[in-house]
Write a protein that holds these residues in place. Structure first.
Motif, PDB file in Angstrom:
ATOM      1  N   VAL A 207       0.845  -1.201   0.000  1.00 42.33           N
ATOM      2  CA  VAL A 207       0.000   0.000   0.000  1.00 42.33           C
ATOM      3  C   VAL A 207       0.882   1.253   0.000  1.00 42.33           C
ATOM      4  O   VAL A 207       0.571   2.233  -0.682  1.00 42.33           O
ATOM      5  CB  VAL A 207      -0.981  -0.008   1.194  1.00 42.33           C
ATOM      6  N   SER A 208       1.978   1.224   0.738  1.00 38.04           N
ATOM      7  CA  SER A 208       2.896   2.371   0.764  1.00 38.04           C
ATOM      8  C   SER A 208       3.572   2.576  -0.598  1.00 38.04           C
ATOM      9  O   SER A 208       3.735   3.707  -1.044  1.00 38.04           O
ATOM     10  CB  SER A 208       3.980   2.169   1.824  1.00 38.04           C
ATOM     11  N   LYS A 209       3.945   1.489  -1.226  1.00 38.44           N
ATOM     12  CA  LYS A 209       4.642   1.554  -2.515  1.00 38.44           C
ATOM     13  C   LYS A 209       3.695   1.943  -3.658  1.00 38.44           C
ATOM     14  O   LYS A 209       4.113   2.581  -4.613  1.00 38.44           O
ATOM     15  CB  LYS A 209       5.272   0.184  -2.790  1.00 38.44           C
ATOM     16  N   CYS A 210       2.403   1.562  -3.551  1.00 41.34           N
ATOM     17  CA  CYS A 210       1.417   1.787  -4.616  1.00 41.34           C
ATOM     18  C   CYS A 210       0.239   2.589  -4.059  1.00 41.34           C
ATOM     19  O   CYS A 210      -0.778   2.014  -3.670  1.00 41.34           O
ATOM     20  CB  CYS A 210       0.913   0.462  -5.166  1.00 41.34           C
ATOM     21  N   PRO A 211       0.357   3.909  -4.006  1.00 41.35           N
ATOM     22  CA  PRO A 211      -0.682   4.726  -3.363  1.00 41.35           C
ATOM     23  C   PRO A 211      -2.052   4.685  -4.061  1.00 41.35           C
ATOM     24  O   PRO A 211      -3.065   4.986  -3.434  1.00 41.35           O
ATOM     25  CB  PRO A 211      -0.095   6.139  -3.404  1.00 41.35           C
ATOM     26  N   ASP A 212      -2.092   4.281  -5.333  1.00 43.96           N
ATOM     27  CA  ASP A 212      -3.362   4.233  -6.063  1.00 43.96           C
ATOM     28  C   ASP A 212      -3.982   2.840  -6.104  1.00 43.96           C
ATOM     29  O   ASP A 212      -4.919   2.597  -6.874  1.00 43.96           O
ATOM     30  CB  ASP A 212      -3.163   4.729  -7.505  1.00 43.96           C
ATOM     31  N   ILE A 213      -3.496   1.941  -5.273  1.00 43.17           N
ATOM     32  CA  ILE A 213      -3.984   0.565  -5.316  1.00 43.17           C
ATOM     33  C   ILE A 213      -5.476   0.518  -4.954  1.00 43.17           C
ATOM     34  O   ILE A 213      -5.927   1.211  -4.049  1.00 43.17           O
ATOM     35  CB  ILE A 213      -3.142  -0.353  -4.413  1.00 43.17           C
TER      36      ILE A 213
END
Length: 133
Positions: free
Chosen positions: A37-43
């Motif tokens: 979630v931190s790495k992919c904010p648009d998940i």
């Protein structure tokens, strides 16, 4: 729709920040979920096999819920990560959904019907329907 397949914890470091849906082919820890979630904010969704979803902690599920991220049960059938790190939902699925929508069939029935016609779980079809709205 492209689903990024993550087969191990090591793959998390290589994620593109624009990923919207990830399939976890390993049993994730709370730290793994948070890292993704931190790495992919648009998940928008985590797609996880049934046996792994059952072992997710309540705090991980609550975290995803608070972030507005869907947790979808299922697997990516016939996908080979060594050939392509993404699994794709074909345009034929979207066309079939549109056909059924034109027939005024309920989302629940569409999810069941598409699930039987393809290897997609009804929950994933419901996610696609939700994204189309």
């Amino acid at each position: 729709m492209r689903i990024r397949v993550i087969s191990s914890k090591d793959d998390i470091e290589n994620l593109n920040e624009n990923e919207e849906i990830v399939h976890l082919a390993f049993r994730p820890s709370n730290t793994d979920i948070f890292s993704i979630v931190s790495k992919c904010p648009d998940i928008k969704a985590f797609h996880i096999p049934n046996s792994y979803i059952r072992t997710l902690s309540k705090s991980a599920k609550m975290f995803l819920d608070m972030q507005g991220i869907d947790l979808i049960e299922g697997d990516v059938w016939g996908h080979r990560k060594d050939i392509n790190e993404y699994s794709e939902i074909s345009n034929g699925i979207y066309e079939r959904i549109n056909e059924l929508k034109k027939e005024n069939i309920s989302d629940e029935k569409i999810a069941e019907k598409i699930g039987r016609e393809s290897n997609l779980e009804p929950d994933f079809v419901k996610f696609i329907l939700k994204q189309k709205q």
